[in-house]
Motif scaffolding. Sequence first.
Motif, PDB file in Angstrom:
ATOM      1  N   VAL A   1       0.861  -1.175   0.000  1.00 21.55           N
ATOM      2  CA  VAL A   1       0.000   0.000   0.000  1.00 21.55           C
ATOM      3  C   VAL A   1       0.904   1.235   0.000  1.00 21.55           C
ATOM      4  O   VAL A   1       1.891   1.292   0.738  1.00 21.55           O
ATOM      5  CB  VAL A   1      -0.933   0.014   1.230  1.00 21.55           C
ATOM      6  N   LYS A   2       0.578   2.209  -0.832  1.00 18.29           N
ATOM      7  CA  LYS A   2       1.379   3.437  -0.895  1.00 18.29           C
ATOM      8  C   LYS A   2       1.022   4.320   0.299  1.00 18.29           C
ATOM      9  O   LYS A   2      -0.080   4.854   0.372  1.00 18.29           O
ATOM     10  CB  LYS A   2       1.109   4.179  -2.201  1.00 18.29           C
ATOM     11  N   VAL A   3       1.969   4.466   1.229  1.00 22.45           N
ATOM     12  CA  VAL A   3       1.737   5.242   2.454  1.00 22.45           C
ATOM     13  C   VAL A   3       2.607   6.490   2.426  1.00 22.45           C
ATOM     14  O   VAL A   3       3.794   6.428   2.091  1.00 22.45           O
ATOM     15  CB  VAL A   3       2.059   4.415   3.715  1.00 22.45           C
ATOM     16  N   ARG A   4       2.017   7.630   2.764  1.00 22.46           N
ATOM     17  CA  ARG A   4       2.768   8.876   2.944  1.00 22.46           C
ATOM     18  C   ARG A   4       2.366   9.484   4.286  1.00 22.46           C
ATOM     19  O   ARG A   4       1.194   9.430   4.666  1.00 22.46           O
ATOM     20  CB  ARG A   4       2.469   9.876   1.819  1.00 22.46           C
ATOM     21  N   ILE A   5       3.336  10.069   4.982  1.00 23.98           N
ATOM     22  CA  ILE A   5       3.072  10.643   6.303  1.00 23.98           C
ATOM     23  C   ILE A   5       3.626  12.060   6.371  1.00 23.98           C
ATOM     24  O   ILE A   5       4.766  12.311   5.972  1.00 23.98           O
ATOM     25  CB  ILE A   5       3.698   9.785   7.422  1.00 23.98           C
ATOM     26  N   ILE A   6       2.811  12.967   6.879  1.00 18.32           N
ATOM     27  CA  ILE A   6       3.254  14.328   7.208  1.00 18.32           C
ATOM     28  C   ILE A   6       3.118  14.498   8.715  1.00 18.32           C
ATOM     29  O   ILE A   6       2.091  14.130   9.295  1.00 18.32           O
ATOM     30  CB  ILE A   6       2.405  15.393   6.490  1.00 18.32           C
ATOM     31  N   SER A   7       4.151  15.040   9.365  1.00 25.18           N
ATOM     32  CA  SER A   7       4.092  15.242  10.809  1.00 25.18           C
ATOM     33  C   SER A   7       4.843  16.528  11.168  1.00 25.18           C
ATOM     34  O   SER A   7       5.314  17.255  10.289  1.00 25.18           O
ATOM     35  CB  SER A   7       4.672  14.035  11.552  1.00 25.18           C
ATOM     36  N   ASP A   8       4.958  16.779  12.467  1.00 24.45           N
ATOM     37  CA  ASP A   8       5.559  18.014  12.958  1.00 24.45           C
ATOM     38  C   ASP A   8       6.863  17.717  13.686  1.00 24.45           C
ATOM     39  O   ASP A   8       6.983  16.695  14.373  1.00 24.45           O
ATOM     40  CB  ASP A   8       4.579  18.718  13.915  1.00 24.45           C
ATOM     41  N   ARG A  60       7.419  13.441   5.570  1.00 24.29           N
ATOM     42  CA  ARG A  60       7.833  14.837   5.466  1.00 24.29           C
ATOM     43  C   ARG A  60       7.438  15.563   6.747  1.00 24.29           C
ATOM     44  O   ARG A  60       6.346  15.340   7.278  1.00 24.29           O
ATOM     45  CB  ARG A  60       7.222  15.503   4.232  1.00 24.29           C
ATOM     46  N   ILE A  61       8.358  16.408   7.216  1.00 28.16           N
ATOM     47  CA  ILE A  61       8.217  17.031   8.534  1.00 28.16           C
ATOM     48  C   ILE A  61       8.133  18.545   8.400  1.00 28.16           C
ATOM     49  O   ILE A  61       8.900  19.159   7.650  1.00 28.16           O
ATOM     50  CB  ILE A  61       9.431  16.665   9.426  1.00 28.16           C
ATOM     51  N   ASP A  62       7.213  19.139   9.154  1.00 28.21           N
ATOM     52  CA  ASP A  62       7.146  20.592   9.265  1.00 28.21           C
ATOM     53  C   ASP A  62       8.242  21.044  10.228  1.00 28.21           C
ATOM     54  O   ASP A  62       8.169  20.794  11.428  1.00 28.21           O
ATOM     55  CB  ASP A  62       5.769  21.003   9.786  1.00 28.21           C
ATOM     56  N   MET A 116       2.443  21.940  12.541  1.00 27.97           N
ATOM     57  CA  MET A 116       1.535  21.218  11.673  1.00 27.97           C
ATOM     58  C   MET A 116       0.668  20.389  12.618  1.00 27.97           C
ATOM     59  O   MET A 116       1.062  19.312  13.047  1.00 27.97           O
ATOM     60  CB  MET A 116       2.319  20.343  10.692  1.00 27.97           C
ATOM     61  N   HIS A 117      -0.491  20.924  12.974  1.00 28.95           N
ATOM     62  CA  HIS A 117      -1.284  20.353  14.065  1.00 28.95           C
ATOM     63  C   HIS A 117      -2.484  19.545  13.572  1.00 28.95           C
ATOM     64  O   HIS A 117      -3.367  19.191  14.353  1.00 28.95           O
ATOM     65  CB  HIS A 117      -1.761  21.482  14.995  1.00 28.95           C
ATOM     66  N   TRP A 124       2.399  18.480   1.482  1.00 25.87           N
ATOM     67  CA  TRP A 124       3.431  17.552   0.994  1.00 25.87           C
ATOM     68  C   TRP A 124       4.448  18.302   0.149  1.00 25.87           C
ATOM     69  O   TRP A 124       5.662  18.103   0.281  1.00 25.87           O
ATOM     70  CB  TRP A 124       2.776  16.426   0.209  1.00 25.87           C
ATOM     71  N   ASP A 125       3.967  19.183  -0.719  1.00 23.83           N
ATOM     72  CA  ASP A 125       4.874  19.988  -1.546  1.00 23.83           C
ATOM     73  C   ASP A 125       5.620  21.017  -0.702  1.00 23.83           C
ATOM     74  O   ASP A 125       6.808  21.274  -0.906  1.00 23.83           O
ATOM     75  CB  ASP A 125       4.087  20.697  -2.652  1.00 23.83           C
ATOM     76  N   GLU A 126       4.928  21.600   0.259  1.00 19.76           N
ATOM     77  CA  GLU A 126       5.512  22.660   1.093  1.00 19.76           C
ATOM     78  C   GLU A 126       6.651  22.146   1.960  1.00 19.76           C
ATOM     79  O   GLU A 126       7.657  22.849   2.171  1.00 19.76           O
ATOM     80  CB  GLU A 126       4.415  23.256   1.969  1.00 19.76           C
ATOM     81  N   PHE A 127       6.527  20.911   2.469  1.00 19.72           N
ATOM     82  CA  PHE A 127       7.541  20.372   3.375  1.00 19.72           C
ATOM     83  C   PHE A 127       8.536  19.471   2.670  1.00 19.72           C
ATOM     84  O   PHE A 127       9.214  18.666   3.317  1.00 19.72           O
ATOM     85  CB  PHE A 127       6.853  19.583   4.502  1.00 19.72           C
ATOM     86  N   GLU A 128       8.631  19.601   1.359  1.00 21.58           N
ATOM     87  CA  GLU A 128       9.564  18.771   0.600  1.00 21.58           C
ATOM     88  C   GLU A 128      10.989  18.998   1.089  1.00 21.58           C
ATOM     89  O   GLU A 128      11.408  20.142   1.301  1.00 21.58           O
ATOM     90  CB  GLU A 128       9.462  19.095  -0.893  1.00 21.58           C
TER      91      GLU A 128
END
Length: 230
Positions: free
Chosen positions: A137-144, A166-168, A174-175, A225-229
């Motif tokens: 499964v294609k998983v993507r995660i954004i966190s702080d 990808r991390i803020d 990033m709440h 996702w683009d912003e925290f690249e």
Amino acid sequence: MDRSQIQNMLLQTFEDYQMTRSERAALNQIFSHITLTNHNLALVRKEAFEIFREHKPAHLPDEKSLSWLEDVMKILANTKSREPDLKSEALFSPRDDCSHRICRLIDSARKQIDICVFTITDDRVTRTIQDAHKRKVKVRIISDNDKSYDLGSDIEQLSRSGIPVRIDKTEYHMHHKFALFDSEFILTGSYNWTRSASKNNSENLIITNDPALLIRFASEFEKLWDEFEE
């Protein structure tokens, strides 16, 4: 109409990242002459979301490509007597209801999971995410960054598992706490993906397949996702 035909039809309208009046009219005419079950409608919606995610150039303003996605959803919603059934549910903590429901949604995903949460410290959820990644499964995660390196945080562990993270790293937070599953369901609410939220906190979790909300949350995920690249 099979999946490849649907994909080609939608891709043609996405070539210039927006839908012209003639393209809208053509799609309306096509869908008005096709018997679309709720299942088929779900497949078309899913295909539109995948095109939005995979073919949108990073430099393209979100509002431009988002207008294309909204046009597709409006056309599908206007298809006579074929609107999808709206399914929504709410859960509350403390108790394990929320964490168990998150795990069941992750287990049921077959293609794509996009997770955007402040932190993850619940090992049960972490193991389920890793299992999804192992079954392709294609998983993507954004966190702080404020919590990602804390003792007990599983973000680094998930990243080491090969899951794109990808991390803020800004001075702000990033709440968000939301996730999308196969472009079919959105999960959101105050509930933190932590053991303390499950055991002690009064939190809420909402799950819905509302197309309008799916569009908005998918757009927000792609923007971040683009912003925290890296």
